[in-house]
Scaffold this motif. Sequence first.
Motif, short mmCIF file in Angstrom:
data_model
loop_
_atom_site.label_atom_id
_atom_site.label_comp_id
_atom_site.label_asym_id
_atom_site.label_seq_id
_atom_site.Cartn_x
_atom_site.Cartn_y
_atom_site.Cartn_z
N TYR A 1 0.82 -1.21 0.00
CA TYR A 1 0.00 0.00 0.00
C TYR A 1 0.86 1.27 0.00
CZ TYR A 1 -3.97 3.00 1.26
OH TYR A 1 -4.94 3.96 1.26
N VAL A 2 1.87 1.29 0.85
CA VAL A 2 2.73 2.47 0.93
C VAL A 2 3.54 2.65 -0.35
CG1 VAL A 2 4.72 3.48 2.12
CG2 VAL A 2 2.87 2.45 3.45
N ALA B 1 1.86 -13.18 0.10
CA ALA B 1 2.27 -12.56 -1.16
C ALA B 1 1.07 -11.88 -1.84
CB ALA B 1 2.88 -13.61 -2.09
N ILE B 2 -0.07 -12.55 -1.82
CA ILE B 2 -1.26 -11.97 -2.45
C ILE B 2 -1.72 -10.73 -1.69
CG2 ILE B 2 -3.69 -12.35 -3.04
CD1 ILE B 2 -3.01 -15.27 -3.55
N GLN B 3 -1.61 -10.74 -0.36
CA GLN B 3 -1.97 -9.55 0.41
C GLN B 3 -1.13 -8.34 0.01
OE1 GLN B 3 -4.27 -8.54 2.93
NE2 GLN B 3 -5.35 -10.30 2.06
N ALA B 4 0.14 -8.57 -0.27
CA ALA B 4 1.00 -7.47 -0.73
C ALA B 4 0.50 -6.94 -2.08
CB ALA B 4 2.45 -7.95 -0.85
N VAL B 5 0.04 -7.85 -2.93
CA VAL B 5 -0.50 -7.44 -4.23
C VAL B 5 -1.80 -6.66 -4.06
CG1 VAL B 5 -1.40 -8.26 -6.44
CG2 VAL B 5 0.59 -9.38 -5.41
N VAL B 6 -2.67 -7.14 -3.16
CA VAL B 6 -3.92 -6.40 -2.88
C VAL B 6 -3.59 -4.98 -2.43
CG1 VAL B 6 -5.98 -6.28 -1.43
CG2 VAL B 6 -5.20 -8.50 -2.26
N GLY B 7 -2.64 -4.86 -1.49
CA GLY B 7 -2.26 -3.54 -1.00
C GLY B 7 -1.68 -2.65 -2.08
N PHE B 8 -0.89 -3.25 -2.97
CA PHE B 8 -0.27 -2.46 -4.04
C PHE B 8 -1.32 -1.87 -4.97
CE2 PHE B 8 1.64 -1.97 -8.24
CZ PHE B 8 2.74 -1.19 -7.93
N PHE B 9 -2.28 -2.68 -5.38
CA PHE B 9 -3.31 -2.16 -6.28
C PHE B 9 -4.27 -1.22 -5.54
CE2 PHE B 9 -2.10 -5.74 -9.05
CZ PHE B 9 -2.07 -5.07 -10.28
N GLY C 1 -3.73 0.72 -3.06
CA GLY C 1 -3.12 2.01 -2.72
C GLY C 1 -3.13 3.01 -3.85
N ALA C 2 -3.37 2.56 -5.09
CA ALA C 2 -3.28 3.46 -6.23
C ALA C 2 -4.52 4.32 -6.42
CB ALA C 2 -3.02 2.65 -7.50
N ASP C 3 -5.65 3.92 -5.85
CA ASP C 3 -6.88 4.65 -6.15
C ASP C 3 -6.97 5.99 -5.42
OD1 ASP C 3 -7.48 3.80 -3.58
OD2 ASP C 3 -9.57 3.37 -4.04
N TYR C 4 -6.19 6.15 -4.35
CA TYR C 4 -6.24 7.41 -3.59
C TYR C 4 -5.81 8.58 -4.46
CZ TYR C 4 -5.01 11.02 -0.22
OH TYR C 4 -4.90 12.22 0.44
N SER C 5 -4.59 8.52 -4.99
CA SER C 5 -4.09 9.64 -5.79
C SER C 5 -4.88 9.80 -7.07
CB SER C 5 -2.61 9.44 -6.10
OG SER C 5 -2.39 8.20 -6.74
N ALA C 6 -5.37 8.70 -7.64
CA ALA C 6 -6.20 8.79 -8.85
C ALA C 6 -7.50 9.53 -8.54
CB ALA C 6 -6.49 7.39 -9.39
N GLY C 7 -8.10 9.22 -7.40
CA GLY C 7 -9.32 9.91 -7.00
C GLY C 7 -9.09 11.39 -6.75
N ILE C 8 -8.00 11.71 -6.08
CA ILE C 8 -7.67 13.12 -5.82
C ILE C 8 -7.46 13.85 -7.14
CG2 ILE C 8 -5.96 14.68 -4.83
CD1 ILE C 8 -7.65 13.28 -2.75
N ARG C 9 -6.74 13.20 -8.06
CA ARG C 9 -6.48 13.81 -9.37
C ARG C 9 -7.77 14.13 -10.09
NH1 ARG C 9 -3.33 17.12 -12.04
NH2 ARG C 9 -3.02 16.57 -14.22
N LEU D 1 2.41 10.83 -2.78
CA LEU D 1 3.56 10.88 -1.89
C LEU D 1 3.15 11.29 -0.48
CD1 LEU D 1 6.23 12.50 -4.23
CD2 LEU D 1 6.25 10.17 -3.34
N ALA D 2 2.24 12.27 -0.39
CA ALA D 2 1.79 12.72 0.93
C ALA D 2 1.11 11.57 1.68
CB ALA D 2 0.81 13.89 0.79
N ASN D 3 0.24 10.83 1.00
CA ASN D 3 -0.45 9.74 1.67
C ASN D 3 0.51 8.62 2.06
OD1 ASN D 3 -2.94 8.64 2.65
ND2 ASN D 3 -2.94 7.21 0.94
N ALA D 4 1.55 8.41 1.25
CA ALA D 4 2.55 7.40 1.60
C ALA D 4 3.26 7.77 2.89
CB ALA D 4 3.56 7.24 0.46
#
Length: 421
Positions: free
Chosen positions: A69-70, A114-122, A124-132, A356-359
């Motif tokens: 996520y981070v 390993a899959i949990q890391a993948v869930v977190g990675f994907f 985590g991307a919607d925050y900045s996309a939503g802000i944008r 970056l701020a959310n990270a």
Amino acid sequence: MSSTEITATTSGIRLPGYRWLVLLAAWLSFTLTSIDRSTWGPASVFVGDSLAVPIASLGAFATAYYIGYVVSNALSGFAADAFGGRIVLTISLLGAGVAMFMFGSATSPVVGIAIQAVVGFFAGADYSAGIRLITSWFRPREQGLAMGIFTTATSLGTAVANLVVPALITQSGWQTSYHVFGAISVVVAIALFFTVRPGPLLEERALNREAGKKPEFGSLARNRNLILTCLAGLCAFWGLYGFVTWSNALMIKGHSIDPETAGLVVAIFAISAILAKPAIGFVTDRFFKGARKGPTIVLLGLFGLILLLFGTLETSIAFIIAAPFLGIAAYGWSPLLVSLVPRLVRSSVTGAASGLANAVWQLGSVFAPMAVGAVFAATGSFNAAFITLAVGPFLGAIVMLFVREKVPGAASTITTKKEAE
């Protein structure tokens, strides 16, 4: 151009209320990824039993999620600026949904982690996309309400997961909860791809690119106000997620509160936040001329004070009475900081700055639980644990004193390189 005159230019159709549909899309995506994240809480014990993982080792799944996520938050903002919020939002929700479905079929701890890391990675991307997307459709003076609505997703996701997942587990097993929310995420992701359109700021960025102007990502590292806002948010998250992580256990272990009552306290805490976020955003837009700094300082100060008070309480009734006030203060600052970040940078890098701020903010949710756990283990003191939590928002309020905010006019924003740095 007035915000009510914004059109979905890719289709050529004038849609005065279309920006609210975009906000709904961003909010829905954020809510679903928040549900995906929160599903682990009520399902964790059952996953451990199924995969033969001892309770002491279940934290590895959550750690793997937050690592993904981070990392995603740190990187996805650049992608949102480069490819647009719609593309990143779709990929985020689609990837998280597929990974959720896969986790529901995991048969070994290693694969599950390993899959949990993948869930977190994907996810985590919607925050900045939503802000944008939101900042491309809403004027700066209107973003407090918009971000207030958007950020209710995290609180609502926690509430929905804790209400629905236990029932699904009772009826069909923990796997079903992951399959259900994974499938919903995939369906919604596809629908959003065909619904969401870029706003005028994205079009402006495209014109700048054609003119040979590139986004100045390096300016983010030199932006003093952005760095201070990142630090303030980290301190605020220290108090917020330190409380979310430890409140149940502290009430149960520190004052022998039964688990059901402890859960009720946290539920009231979260529900009050759902109501408070858009209300605070609206009030600052309407009556504080869009100012973010002053209200944030006040709310962080109140957050710290109520944490100190909460640490002195001893009875179930007292905790229940204090819960909504703590929820308002604990979450009320979030739409203000979220909407402040885009104001501190040039429009071409709002996605990168928000990600970056959310990270950085999320680091507070990583370190606080460890610190509070260490203090409580060493002292056995309920009050000492909450003093530790209160340090975060107090420091955050102090840091915010040094942020220089530019309060926009009806259509103003930071436009010069000097102001953005």
